[in-house]
Design a protein around this motif. Structure first.
Motif, PDB file in Angstrom:
ATOM      1  N   LYS A  60       3.280  -5.634 -10.300  1.00 58.32           N
ATOM      2  CA  LYS A  60       3.600  -5.053  -8.986  1.00 58.32           C
ATOM      3  C   LYS A  60       2.355  -4.872  -8.134  1.00 58.32           C
ATOM      4  O   LYS A  60       2.355  -5.170  -6.943  1.00 58.32           O
ATOM      5  N   LEU A  61       1.292  -4.343  -8.756  1.00 59.87           N
ATOM      6  CA  LEU A  61       0.052  -4.106  -8.011  1.00 59.87           C
ATOM      7  C   LEU A  61      -0.569  -5.424  -7.557  1.00 59.87           C
ATOM      8  O   LEU A  61      -1.009  -5.543  -6.412  1.00 59.87           O
ATOM      9  N   SER A  62      -0.582  -6.402  -8.441  1.00 61.48           N
ATOM     10  CA  SER A  62      -1.145  -7.711  -8.080  1.00 61.48           C
ATOM     11  C   SER A  62      -0.352  -8.346  -6.951  1.00 61.48           C
ATOM     12  O   SER A  62      -0.923  -8.893  -5.999  1.00 61.48           O
ATOM     13  N   SER A  63       0.954  -8.257  -7.037  1.00 65.41           N
ATOM     14  CA  SER A  63       1.825  -8.825  -6.008  1.00 65.41           C
ATOM     15  C   SER A  63       1.658  -8.087  -4.677  1.00 65.41           C
ATOM     16  O   SER A  63       1.626  -8.707  -3.614  1.00 65.41           O
ATOM     17  N   LEU A  64       1.552  -6.772  -4.746  1.00 63.99           N
ATOM     18  CA  LEU A  64       1.433  -5.951  -3.542  1.00 63.99           C
ATOM     19  C   LEU A  64       0.212  -6.331  -2.712  1.00 63.99           C
ATOM     20  O   LEU A  64       0.265  -6.339  -1.482  1.00 63.99           O
ATOM     21  N   LEU A  65      -0.887  -6.673  -3.384  1.00 60.89           N
ATOM     22  CA  LEU A  65      -2.139  -6.911  -2.671  1.00 60.89           C
ATOM     23  C   LEU A  65      -2.441  -8.380  -2.387  1.00 60.89           C
ATOM     24  O   LEU A  65      -3.429  -8.672  -1.714  1.00 60.89           O
ATOM     25  N   LYS A  73      -4.611 -10.437   6.475  1.00 60.13           N
ATOM     26  CA  LYS A  73      -5.516 -11.590   6.534  1.00 60.13           C
ATOM     27  C   LYS A  73      -6.945 -11.081   6.360  1.00 60.13           C
ATOM     28  O   LYS A  73      -7.257  -9.946   6.684  1.00 60.13           O
ATOM     29  N   ASN A  74      -7.799 -11.941   5.874  1.00 55.91           N
ATOM     30  CA  ASN A  74      -9.202 -11.587   5.680  1.00 55.91           C
ATOM     31  C   ASN A  74      -9.967 -11.748   6.997  1.00 55.91           C
ATOM     32  O   ASN A  74     -10.977 -12.424   7.083  1.00 55.91           O
ATOM     33  N   VAL A  75      -9.421 -11.123   8.032  1.00 52.26           N
ATOM     34  CA  VAL A  75      -9.993 -11.189   9.372  1.00 52.26           C
ATOM     35  C   VAL A  75     -10.139  -9.756   9.868  1.00 52.26           C
ATOM     36  O   VAL A  75      -9.178  -8.975   9.812  1.00 52.26           O
ATOM     37  N   PRO A  76     -11.322  -9.384  10.344  1.00 50.75           N
ATOM     38  CA  PRO A  76     -11.551  -7.995  10.760  1.00 50.75           C
ATOM     39  C   PRO A  76     -10.818  -7.616  12.047  1.00 50.75           C
ATOM     40  O   PRO A  76     -11.403  -7.543  13.119  1.00 50.75           O
ATOM     41  N   LEU A  77      -9.530  -7.358  11.919  1.00 49.76           N
ATOM     42  CA  LEU A  77      -8.706  -6.896  13.033  1.00 49.76           C
ATOM     43  C   LEU A  77      -8.118  -5.534  12.701  1.00 49.76           C
ATOM     44  O   LEU A  77      -7.875  -5.223  11.528  1.00 49.76           O
ATOM     45  N   GLU A 117     -10.704  -4.182  -7.230  1.00 51.98           N
ATOM     46  CA  GLU A 117     -11.179  -5.546  -7.452  1.00 51.98           C
ATOM     47  C   GLU A 117     -10.367  -6.555  -6.628  1.00 51.98           C
ATOM     48  O   GLU A 117     -10.936  -7.459  -6.008  1.00 51.98           O
ATOM     49  N   LEU A 118      -9.053  -6.390  -6.605  1.00 53.59           N
ATOM     50  CA  LEU A 118      -8.204  -7.298  -5.822  1.00 53.59           C
ATOM     51  C   LEU A 118      -8.499  -7.169  -4.329  1.00 53.59           C
ATOM     52  O   LEU A 118      -8.612  -8.176  -3.623  1.00 53.59           O
ATOM     53  N   ALA A 119      -8.618  -5.947  -3.849  1.00 52.49           N
ATOM     54  CA  ALA A 119      -8.909  -5.737  -2.427  1.00 52.49           C
ATOM     55  C   ALA A 119     -10.250  -6.362  -2.056  1.00 52.49           C
ATOM     56  O   ALA A 119     -10.374  -7.027  -1.021  1.00 52.49           O
ATOM     57  N   PHE A 120     -11.243  -6.177  -2.907  1.00 49.39           N
ATOM     58  CA  PHE A 120     -12.567  -6.732  -2.623  1.00 49.39           C
ATOM     59  C   PHE A 120     -12.562  -8.262  -2.673  1.00 49.39           C
ATOM     60  O   PHE A 120     -13.226  -8.908  -1.867  1.00 49.39           O
ATOM     61  N   SER A 121     -11.822  -8.837  -3.612  1.00 45.01           N
ATOM     62  CA  SER A 121     -11.840 -10.299  -3.734  1.00 45.01           C
ATOM     63  C   SER A 121     -10.985 -10.983  -2.666  1.00 45.01           C
ATOM     64  O   SER A 121     -11.358 -12.043  -2.160  1.00 45.01           O
ATOM     65  N   TYR A 122      -9.842 -10.397  -2.314  1.00 48.08           N
ATOM     66  CA  TYR A 122      -8.973 -11.013  -1.310  1.00 48.08           C
ATOM     67  C   TYR A 122      -9.437 -10.757   0.125  1.00 48.08           C
ATOM     68  O   TYR A 122      -9.203 -11.583   1.009  1.00 48.08           O
ATOM     69  N   TYR A 123     -10.040  -9.605   0.376  1.00 47.10           N
ATOM     70  CA  TYR A 123     -10.337  -9.200   1.756  1.00 47.10           C
ATOM     71  C   TYR A 123     -11.785  -8.740   1.945  1.00 47.10           C
ATOM     72  O   TYR A 123     -12.036  -7.657   2.487  1.00 47.10           O
TER      73      TYR A 123
END
Length: 181
Positions: A60-65, A73-77, A117-123
């Motif tokens: 669930k956590l992996s899917s959520l993030l 998106k990995n765009v600073p908006l 870790e997921l937040a840092f790697s994806y975004y």
């Protein structure tokens, strides 16, 4: 009102016949959903069920993030900062509930490291310095989560810490590089 403040009521309850006490207990438990979940886990589940809970929550956590599911998106908006903060809070709530039910400290720390870790790697772009106010809120939230997670990690037995060392190192190195600690 607390039973500790009314010892007469406490004594009267303790002196009730067992059938009456059982009825009252069941009625009271049914009003507290978290207590029901805790009792279900303690009384009806075993270590295999805990393993299933851990695997389910990890998915669930992996899917959520993931970017595909989250819409971030990995765009600073502004919207990306806000959505990621919301998702991290939601994930943290799921972990809190898991810990309250299972009392499993290891999986709690594992999951807290996982979401960071997921937040840092994806975004990674969302953790760069920015003048957007939502960026500051995200960075402050993640910084607070980092401090509590690392504190909980330090309290684990060294053998358990060893099992999480790789994830811990990734999170700490990213945090130091982006001045989140």
């Amino acid at each position: 009102m607390s039973l500790h403040k009314d010892p007469e009521l406490k004594e009267a309850i303790l002196n009730l016949p067992p059938k009456e006490k059982d009825k009252l207990l069941v009625r009271l438990i049914s009003k507290d959903k978290m207590l029901m979940k805790q009792l279900h886990f303690q009384l009806l589940e075993n270590e295999y069920d805990l393993e299933d809970r851990i695997n389910t929550l990890r998915e669930k956590l992996s899917s959520l993030l993931t970017p595909e599911k989250s819409g971030v998106k990995n765009v600073p908006l502004y919207s990306n900062y806000r959505t990621l903060t919301t998702l991290l809070r939601q994930a943290s709530g799921m972990i809190n509930e898991h810990e309250k039910i299972t009392k499993d400290k290891f999986s709690e720390v594992e999951f807290r490291l996982l979401i960071l870790e997921l937040a840092f790697s994806y975004y990674p772009a969302l953790f760069q310095n920015s003048y957007v106010a939502a960026s500051d809120k995200l960075r402050r939230y993640v910084s607070a989560r980092l401090k509590t997670t690392l504190s909980k990690y330090d309290k684990l037995h060294e053998d358990l810490q060893f099992d999480l060392k790789e994830s811990y190192d990734k999170v700490v190195s990213f945090s130091e590089a982006h001045q989140l600690l």
